[in-house]
Design a protein around this motif. Sequence first.
Motif, mmCIF file in Angstrom:
data_model
loop_
_atom_site.group_PDB
_atom_site.id
_atom_site.type_symbol
_atom_site.label_atom_id
_atom_site.label_comp_id
_atom_site.label_asym_id
_atom_site.label_seq_id
_atom_site.Cartn_x
_atom_site.Cartn_y
_atom_site.Cartn_z
ATOM 1 N N GLU A 60 0.829 -1.224 0.000
ATOM 2 C CA GLU A 60 0.000 0.000 0.000
ATOM 3 C C GLU A 60 0.852 1.258 0.000
ATOM 4 O OE1 GLU A 60 -2.577 -0.179 3.391
ATOM 5 O OE2 GLU A 60 -3.706 -1.859 2.540
ATOM 6 N N LEU A 61 2.101 1.111 0.413
ATOM 7 C CA LEU A 61 3.002 2.277 0.437
ATOM 8 C C LEU A 61 3.775 2.395 -0.873
ATOM 9 C CD1 LEU A 61 4.672 2.076 3.974
ATOM 10 C CD2 LEU A 61 2.779 3.530 3.251
ATOM 11 N N ASN A 62 3.202 1.840 -1.937
ATOM 12 C CA ASN A 62 3.852 1.869 -3.258
ATOM 13 C C ASN A 62 5.121 1.034 -3.328
ATOM 14 O OD1 ASN A 62 2.231 3.197 -5.004
ATOM 15 N ND2 ASN A 62 2.949 5.237 -4.344
ATOM 16 N N LYS A 63 5.258 0.096 -2.407
ATOM 17 C CA LYS A 63 6.442 -0.769 -2.436
ATOM 18 C C LYS A 63 6.107 -2.017 -3.235
ATOM 19 C CE LYS A 63 8.676 1.797 0.544
ATOM 20 N NZ LYS A 63 9.657 2.746 -0.001
ATOM 21 N N LYS A 64 7.101 -2.474 -4.000
ATOM 22 C CA LYS A 64 6.932 -3.760 -4.693
ATOM 23 C C LYS A 64 7.305 -4.859 -3.700
ATOM 24 C CE LYS A 64 7.942 -4.826 -8.931
ATOM 25 N NZ LYS A 64 8.862 -5.130 -10.037
ATOM 26 N N VAL A 65 6.376 -5.764 -3.453
ATOM 27 C CA VAL A 65 6.592 -6.768 -2.410
ATOM 28 C C VAL A 65 6.406 -8.181 -2.979
ATOM 29 C CG1 VAL A 65 5.868 -7.549 -0.116
ATOM 30 C CG2 VAL A 65 5.646 -5.132 -0.717
ATOM 31 N N ALA A 66 7.314 -9.076 -2.593
ATOM 32 C CA ALA A 66 7.143 -10.500 -2.922
ATOM 33 C C ALA A 66 6.942 -11.253 -1.619
ATOM 34 C CB ALA A 66 8.369 -11.022 -3.658
ATOM 35 N N LEU A 67 5.859 -12.013 -1.546
ATOM 36 C CA LEU A 67 5.608 -12.845 -0.368
ATOM 37 C C LEU A 67 5.946 -14.283 -0.750
ATOM 38 C CD1 LEU A 67 4.370 -13.332 2.475
ATOM 39 C CD2 LEU A 67 2.136 -13.508 1.362
ATOM 40 N N ILE A 68 6.904 -14.870 -0.043
ATOM 41 C CA ILE A 68 7.362 -16.218 -0.399
ATOM 42 C C ILE A 68 6.998 -17.190 0.725
ATOM 43 C CG2 ILE A 68 9.366 -17.593 -1.129
ATOM 44 C CD1 ILE A 68 8.832 -15.147 -2.927
ATOM 45 N N ASP A 69 6.228 -18.195 0.386
ATOM 46 C CA ASP A 69 5.835 -19.194 1.377
ATOM 47 C C ASP A 69 6.895 -20.284 1.427
ATOM 48 O OD1 ASP A 69 4.669 -20.925 3.064
ATOM 49 O OD2 ASP A 69 2.755 -21.065 2.019
ATOM 50 N N CYS A 70 7.773 -20.160 2.417
ATOM 51 C CA CYS A 70 8.883 -21.126 2.558
ATOM 52 C C CYS A 70 8.532 -22.231 3.540
ATOM 53 C CB CYS A 70 10.135 -20.418 3.050
ATOM 54 S SG CYS A 70 10.991 -19.573 1.744
ATOM 55 N N ASP A 71 7.292 -22.274 3.979
ATOM 56 C CA ASP A 71 6.896 -23.369 4.865
ATOM 57 C C ASP A 71 6.517 -24.561 3.990
ATOM 58 O OD1 ASP A 71 6.075 -25.015 6.852
ATOM 59 O OD2 ASP A 71 4.816 -23.547 7.870
ATOM 60 N N LEU A 72 7.561 -25.262 3.544
ATOM 61 C CA LEU A 72 7.357 -26.335 2.559
ATOM 62 C C LEU A 72 6.659 -27.547 3.162
ATOM 63 C CD1 LEU A 72 10.765 -26.306 0.626
ATOM 64 C CD2 LEU A 72 8.623 -25.217 -0.009
ATOM 65 N N ARG A 73 6.597 -27.571 4.495
ATOM 66 C CA ARG A 73 5.988 -28.741 5.135
ATOM 67 C C ARG A 73 4.494 -28.574 5.321
ATOM 68 N NH1 ARG A 73 10.600 -31.216 7.881
ATOM 69 N NH2 ARG A 73 12.345 -29.844 7.463
ATOM 70 N N LYS A 74 4.061 -27.323 5.471
ATOM 71 C CA LYS A 74 2.654 -27.099 5.806
ATOM 72 C C LYS A 74 2.274 -25.690 5.384
ATOM 73 C CE LYS A 74 -0.297 -26.790 9.838
ATOM 74 N NZ LYS A 74 -0.267 -26.541 11.276
ATOM 75 N N SER A 75 1.587 -25.585 4.271
ATOM 76 C CA SER A 75 1.234 -24.247 3.801
ATOM 77 C C SER A 75 -0.276 -24.057 3.802
ATOM 78 C CB SER A 75 1.762 -24.052 2.388
ATOM 79 O OG SER A 75 1.203 -22.888 1.857
ATOM 80 N N ILE A 76 -0.694 -22.915 4.337
ATOM 81 C CA ILE A 76 -2.137 -22.626 4.292
ATOM 82 C C ILE A 76 -2.416 -21.379 3.460
ATOM 83 C CG2 ILE A 76 -2.756 -23.729 6.496
ATOM 84 C CD1 ILE A 76 -2.989 -20.331 7.048
ATOM 85 N N LEU A 77 -1.342 -20.761 2.971
ATOM 86 C CA LEU A 77 -1.521 -19.502 2.222
ATOM 87 C C LEU A 77 -2.475 -19.695 1.052
ATOM 88 C CD1 LEU A 77 -0.596 -16.560 2.126
ATOM 89 C CD2 LEU A 77 1.300 -17.284 0.675
ATOM 90 N N ILE A 78 -2.387 -20.869 0.451
ATOM 91 C CA ILE A 78 -3.208 -21.156 -0.720
ATOM 92 C C ILE A 78 -4.708 -21.082 -0.384
ATOM 93 C CG2 ILE A 78 -3.382 -23.696 -0.630
ATOM 94 C CD1 ILE A 78 -2.217 -23.461 -3.603
ATOM 95 N N SER A 79 -5.042 -21.292 0.882
ATOM 96 C CA SER A 79 -6.459 -21.221 1.287
ATOM 97 C C SER A 79 -6.982 -19.789 1.238
ATOM 98 C CB SER A 79 -6.645 -21.807 2.688
ATOM 99 O OG SER A 79 -5.971 -20.988 3.624
ATOM 100 N N GLN A 80 -6.092 -18.835 1.068
ATOM 101 C CA GLN A 80 -6.502 -17.428 0.981
ATOM 102 C C GLN A 80 -6.785 -17.003 -0.459
ATOM 103 O OE1 GLN A 80 -6.970 -15.606 3.873
ATOM 104 N NE2 GLN A 80 -6.558 -17.633 4.730
#
Length: 232
Positions: A60-80
Amino acid sequence: MNRISFIKRELPYEIEEEIKTLRTNIQFCGEDKKVIMFTSCISGEGKSTTALQVAMSLSELNKKVALIDCDLRKSILISQVEEGTVESGLSHFLAGQCKFADALYATNVPRLAVMFAGVVPPNPTELLSGERFKKMIESLREGFDYVIIDCAPIGMVVDAAIVAPVCDGTILIIESGIIKRKFAASSKAKLDRTGTPLLGIVLNKVDHKKDGKYYGKYYGKRYSKYYKKNED
Ligand SMILES: Nc1ncnc2c1ncn2[C@@H]1O[C@H](COP(=O)(O)OP(=O)(O)OP(=O)(O)O)[C@@H](O)[C@H]1O
Ligand SMILES: [Mg+2]
């Protein structure tokens, strides 16, 4: 780059303020703190939730952001994810099964890109210790203002200690009332041993009625009511 849409959540004013405070604190850590890893002592303390909100807030502050899900054992980000299909993620890329551009997704949040964990690999630690991971972080560093890394709990598995050295700073999430002081201290010591500075500790899921005195000492959060309401 493929594209997905995250479920849109209106955060209550109070919670948004907490996230903004955390964002400001991260920014005040210095311009050289671009690659930031979130970890915790155990599972479920709120790493993924906080990492996603902070990533959105920075964008939101005009920053380019990459969010990396490194929890290779258990990821819930995909549920979003509300719209779009995720076919490849970090584990695919690290195992040489897809190109970098196919693992990174544009999102409905302007300036926010995301890489999901991908399928659970048999050898997460090996994949994260490889050259391919290091090089990937280096190229993300070139292309983005911030790289937010959601990692497995350092109190349980070694992954975060392997990832930390390629980061500029780490943030330890502690769930209020759950983690014993000794355990928190040993997790912090593990992070310290990586040589990467610990930028701060987030005391999460604070019950302010009970535990008001801690608030202000850490980047306190007042998510509880909101999330309880949404889980009902
Ligand atoms: N501040 C909070 N107050 C109440 N509930 C919260 C808060 N932060 C996160 N939660 C909830 O706690 C649960 C775990 O959160 P989350 O998945 O972010 O934790 P995690 O540390 O990433 O867990 P894991 O180690 O399993 O990946 C989720 O149901 C989330 O909605
Ligand atoms: Mg998580």
